[in-house]
Design a protein around this motif. Structure first.
Motif, short mmCIF file in Angstrom:
data_model
loop_
_atom_site.label_atom_id
_atom_site.label_comp_id
_atom_site.label_asym_id
_atom_site.label_seq_id
_atom_site.Cartn_x
_atom_site.Cartn_y
_atom_site.Cartn_z
N LYS A 167 -4.57 -32.30 0.23
CA LYS A 167 -3.76 -31.43 -0.63
C LYS A 167 -3.46 -32.10 -1.98
O LYS A 167 -3.66 -31.51 -3.04
CB LYS A 167 -2.45 -31.07 0.08
CG LYS A 167 -1.55 -30.10 -0.67
CD LYS A 167 -0.34 -29.72 0.19
CE LYS A 167 0.47 -28.61 -0.47
NZ LYS A 167 1.06 -29.02 -1.75
N LEU A 168 -3.00 -33.34 -1.93
CA LEU A 168 -2.62 -34.04 -3.16
C LEU A 168 -3.81 -34.23 -4.10
O LEU A 168 -3.71 -34.00 -5.31
CB LEU A 168 -2.02 -35.41 -2.81
CG LEU A 168 -0.60 -35.40 -2.28
CD1 LEU A 168 -0.26 -36.76 -1.68
CD2 LEU A 168 0.39 -35.06 -3.39
N ILE A 169 -4.94 -34.66 -3.55
CA ILE A 169 -6.09 -34.96 -4.40
C ILE A 169 -6.71 -33.68 -4.95
O ILE A 169 -7.01 -33.58 -6.15
CB ILE A 169 -7.13 -35.79 -3.64
CG1 ILE A 169 -6.53 -37.15 -3.23
CG2 ILE A 169 -8.38 -36.02 -4.50
CD1 ILE A 169 -7.36 -37.91 -2.24
N SER A 170 -6.87 -32.68 -4.09
CA SER A 170 -7.53 -31.45 -4.56
C SER A 170 -6.69 -30.73 -5.61
O SER A 170 -7.24 -30.08 -6.50
CB SER A 170 -7.80 -30.52 -3.38
OG SER A 170 -6.59 -30.10 -2.75
N GLU A 171 -5.37 -30.84 -5.55
CA GLU A 171 -4.50 -30.17 -6.52
C GLU A 171 -4.40 -30.92 -7.85
O GLU A 171 -4.07 -30.30 -8.87
CB GLU A 171 -3.10 -30.00 -5.94
CG GLU A 171 -2.98 -28.95 -4.84
CD GLU A 171 -1.57 -28.83 -4.32
OE1 GLU A 171 -0.70 -29.66 -4.70
OE2 GLU A 171 -1.32 -27.91 -3.50
N ALA A 175 -6.07 -35.34 -13.60
CA ALA A 175 -6.20 -36.77 -13.88
C ALA A 175 -7.50 -37.07 -14.63
O ALA A 175 -7.53 -37.96 -15.48
CB ALA A 175 -6.14 -37.56 -12.57
N VAL A 176 -8.56 -36.34 -14.31
CA VAL A 176 -9.84 -36.54 -14.99
C VAL A 176 -9.75 -36.10 -16.44
O VAL A 176 -10.23 -36.78 -17.36
CB VAL A 176 -10.96 -35.78 -14.25
CG1 VAL A 176 -12.26 -35.77 -15.08
CG2 VAL A 176 -11.23 -36.41 -12.88
N ARG A 177 -9.12 -34.96 -16.67
CA ARG A 177 -9.08 -34.38 -18.01
C ARG A 177 -8.05 -35.04 -18.92
O ARG A 177 -8.19 -35.02 -20.14
CB ARG A 177 -8.82 -32.87 -17.89
CG ARG A 177 -10.00 -32.14 -17.27
CD ARG A 177 -9.70 -30.68 -16.98
NE ARG A 177 -10.88 -30.01 -16.44
CZ ARG A 177 -10.90 -28.75 -16.01
NH1 ARG A 177 -9.79 -28.03 -16.07
NH2 ARG A 177 -12.00 -28.23 -15.52
N ASN A 178 -7.00 -35.61 -18.32
CA ASN A 178 -5.97 -36.28 -19.11
C ASN A 178 -5.51 -37.52 -18.35
O ASN A 178 -4.64 -37.44 -17.49
CB ASN A 178 -4.79 -35.34 -19.37
CG ASN A 178 -3.66 -36.02 -20.13
OD1 ASN A 178 -3.82 -37.12 -20.65
ND2 ASN A 178 -2.51 -35.37 -20.18
N ALA A 220 -0.09 -36.51 -12.29
CA ALA A 220 -1.36 -36.33 -11.59
C ALA A 220 -1.90 -37.66 -11.09
O ALA A 220 -2.43 -37.75 -9.97
CB ALA A 220 -2.37 -35.66 -12.53
N ARG A 221 -1.80 -38.70 -11.91
CA ARG A 221 -2.26 -40.03 -11.49
C ARG A 221 -1.53 -40.48 -10.23
O ARG A 221 -2.13 -41.02 -9.29
CB ARG A 221 -2.03 -41.05 -12.60
CG ARG A 221 -2.96 -40.93 -13.80
CD ARG A 221 -4.36 -41.37 -13.46
NE ARG A 221 -5.18 -41.55 -14.66
CZ ARG A 221 -6.46 -41.84 -14.63
NH1 ARG A 221 -7.11 -41.96 -13.49
NH2 ARG A 221 -7.14 -42.01 -15.75
#
Length: 381
Positions: A219-223, A228-231, A237-238
């Motif tokens: 849940k945490l990673i998919s959301e 985190a990748v985009r910003n 998010a990190r």
């Protein structure tokens, strides 16, 4: 209910800015000559921690910088450097490769066993040195697991060492250490962590205790991974992806992974494709193969991904696989082996190599043959 054994560090510290606390922990153990294992990419970033160690009266001996895919040969070089300097402790600050290297140096420093003696499960007999690990990527979960991976260049295959003696004495998971990680590495390591959670939940040896970690990690990673990748400066998010990665690492000891990881190892061993990219690329194809073996289980994974249950469990499970494919694309990860210059005629050899990773294949919910492995590689081509 299966018996389960939980192996994790006695001390796990999580939170923004917690990294410097490792200095006090080490000083309390009267450490004097510390072997710092890290990679070139994070060397400048961790200077403040190295300075704090010196101020605490701890001499810091820098290991050779760990490459992304460390080999047995490189391990021997690092081990020789550690022995030459009469170290009394090991601190890893880096990604999974640096942490795995630190674990093995700490365990094999005495010289009573060689690295080739300990590939496999429970073959390592002891570890005498204190070991502390700080991850700088949200991916492998190595800071809390009893596992370490090295590339055996002779066999051109990544090999695992699994032992309670590889569990660190302390892990400090500071999401702020991941802020400077580039988007491509954030994506690959995050999808690696997501794969840990998925493969631990859909596993012959899955357990209710571990399921809690696995589902929350999914849940945490998919959301939060796309954010985190985009910003990279998105601290919320990190932190969420770091926590999901930690949960994935806690799944590795008691349950471990399965066919995705087994099929990923030849990609790293033969073509030096990063572990995270290998897993991300193969994950949907292995799950398509597996879904029919446990549709209800995979439907629960889909629910953790945020996919609405609609229709049969199998249909819901398949929509979850589609979600994972889209997430990988959105994060900019290559989708085909052909994009990575893997020659098609290498597929039979990769399938043969993957079948040797029996410690993971035995966990897969659907029995997988060499012909199946070739089929999956072809689907991913």
């Amino acid at each position: 209910m299966n018996t389960v054994t939980l192996l994790q560090p006695p001390r796990i510290v999580f939170g923004n800015g917690c990294a410097p606390q490792c200095v006090e922990f080490l000083a309390q153990r009267h450490v004097k000559r510390l072997f710092l294992v890290t990679s070139r990419s994070v060397h400048k970033q961790i200077k403040s921690i190295a300075d704090a160690l010196i101020q605490a009266g701890i001499e810091v001996i820098q290991s050779p910088f760990v490459p992304p895919e460390p080999t047995v040969e490189f391990f021997e070089i690092a081990l020789a450097e550690a022995r030459k300097n009469w170290i009394d402790s090991v601190l890893a600050i880096g990604g999974g490769s640096a942490i795995d290297m630190a674990k093995l140096v700490a365990a094999l420093l005495s010289g009573q066993q060689k690295i080739t003696d300990v590939f496999g499960i429970n073959l390592l007999t002891k570890r005498e040195l204190p070991l502390v690990c700080l991850p700088t990527t949200a991916g492998t979960g190595a800071e809390v697991s009893p596992n370490a991976i090295l590339l055996d260049e002779t066999d051109r295959l990544k090999k695992g060492i699994v032992s309670p003696y590889l569990v660190p004495d302390a892990a400090y998971v500071d999401p702020l250490l991941t802020v400077s990680v580039p988007p491509a590495i954030t994506a690959a390591t995050g999808l690696d962590a997501l794969t840990h959670c998925i493969e631990a939940y859909a596993n012959k040896f899955a357990h209710p205790i571990v399921d809690v970690y696995a589902l929350q990690g999914i849940k945490l990673i998919s959301e939060n991974l796309k954010r985190a990748v985009r910003n990279g400066g998105d601290i919320e998010a990190r932190a969420a992806v770091s926590l999901g990665s930690l949960y994935g690492g806690l799944c590795l000891g008691p349950v471990n992974t399965a066919a995705v990881h087994a099929l990923a190892y030849p990609l790293g061993g033969q073509f030096h494709i990063s572990h995270g990219v290998s897993n991300a690329l193969l994950l949907p194809h292995v799950l398509h193969f597996n879904c029919s073996a446990a549709p209800e289980r995979y439907a629960e994974i889909s629910a953790a991904l945020g996919v609405v249950h609609n229709g049969s469990a199998l249909a819901t499970a398949e929509r979850g696989v589609d979600f994972l494919s889209q997430l990988s694309r959105d994060c900019g990860v290559p989708q085909k082996l052909s994009e990575l210059n893997v020659p098609r005629d290498a597929i039979p050899g990769m399938a043969r190599s993957a079948m040797r990773v029996t410690r993971l294949l035995k966990n897969n919910l659907r029995p997988l043959t060499e012909a199946h492995a070739e089929f999956i590689y072809e689907a991913a081509y």
